[in-house]
Enzyme design. Structure first.
Site, PDB file in Angstrom:
ATOM      1  N   HIS A  61      -8.960  -2.541   2.172  1.00 15.63           N
ATOM      2  CA  HIS A  61      -8.149  -2.902   1.004  1.00 15.63           C
ATOM      3  C   HIS A  61      -8.532  -4.292   0.507  1.00 15.63           C
ATOM      4  O   HIS A  61      -8.967  -5.128   1.291  1.00 15.63           O
ATOM      5  CB  HIS A  61      -6.661  -2.940   1.352  1.00 15.63           C
ATOM      6  N   ASN A  69      -0.389   4.267  -0.785  1.00 14.96           N
ATOM      7  CA  ASN A  69      -1.283   5.376  -0.427  1.00 14.96           C
ATOM      8  C   ASN A  69      -1.261   6.531  -1.414  1.00 14.96           C
ATOM      9  O   ASN A  69      -1.541   7.676  -1.040  1.00 14.96           O
ATOM     10  CB  ASN A  69      -1.010   5.896   0.992  1.00 14.96           C
ATOM     11  N   ASP A 115       0.854  -1.180   0.000  1.00 12.92           N
ATOM     12  CA  ASP A 115       0.000   0.000   0.000  1.00 12.92           C
ATOM     13  C   ASP A 115       0.895   1.236   0.000  1.00 12.92           C
ATOM     14  O   ASP A 115       1.548   1.533   0.986  1.00 12.92           O
ATOM     15  CB  ASP A 115      -0.882  -0.046   1.247  1.00 12.92           C
TER      16      ASP A 115
END
Length: 128
Positions: free
Chosen positions: A119, A23, A21
């Site tokens: 997620h 972001n 991840d």
């Protein structure tokens, strides 16, 4: 510095992938509401520019986009409203690879049959 570490990995000549991840959405195709999110963290112009610079200057590749060019494939959805149900998401999870491994990516899946968190797991298959 991060760019020096990627240079070191590339110099070693061994295939590598960095999954996770990050972001940050990279391009418009990676987010449902592009215009509405331009001032939100994760979609800021400077964040996207940093990711582009990382790809360009460190010879890195978003391996997912080597395989999948269709929009509306996301890996994260807000827990607010009906984001998951309406597929109003962001693709902020990556397989970032060296060029020689990215060219061996053959298939990908975003696992959405079961929801574990905000997620969804992103998997890629690479040929040997």
């Amino acid at each position: 510095r991060l760019d020096q570490e990627f240079d070191r990995l590339n110099q070693a000549g061994k295939p590598f992938v960095i999954c996770g991840d990050w972001n940050i959405v990279h391009k418009e195709i990676d987010i449902k509401n592009w215009k509405a999110n331009q001032k939100n963290s994760g979609c800021l112009p400077e964040e996207r520019a940093w990711l582009t610079k990382l790809f360009d200057e460190c010879d890195l590749v978003d391996a997912y986009r080597e395989v999948e060019s269709d929009p509306h494939n996301y890996t994260w959805w807000s827990n607010r409203g009906q984001a998951w149900a309406n597929n109003v998401g962001w693709r902020i999870d990556y397989h970032i690879t060296c060029k020689n491994l990215a060219s061996r990516a053959v298939s990908t899946e975003i696992y959405k049959q079961q929801r574990f968190s905000d997620h969804a797991p992103l998997t890629l298959t690479y040929k040997s």
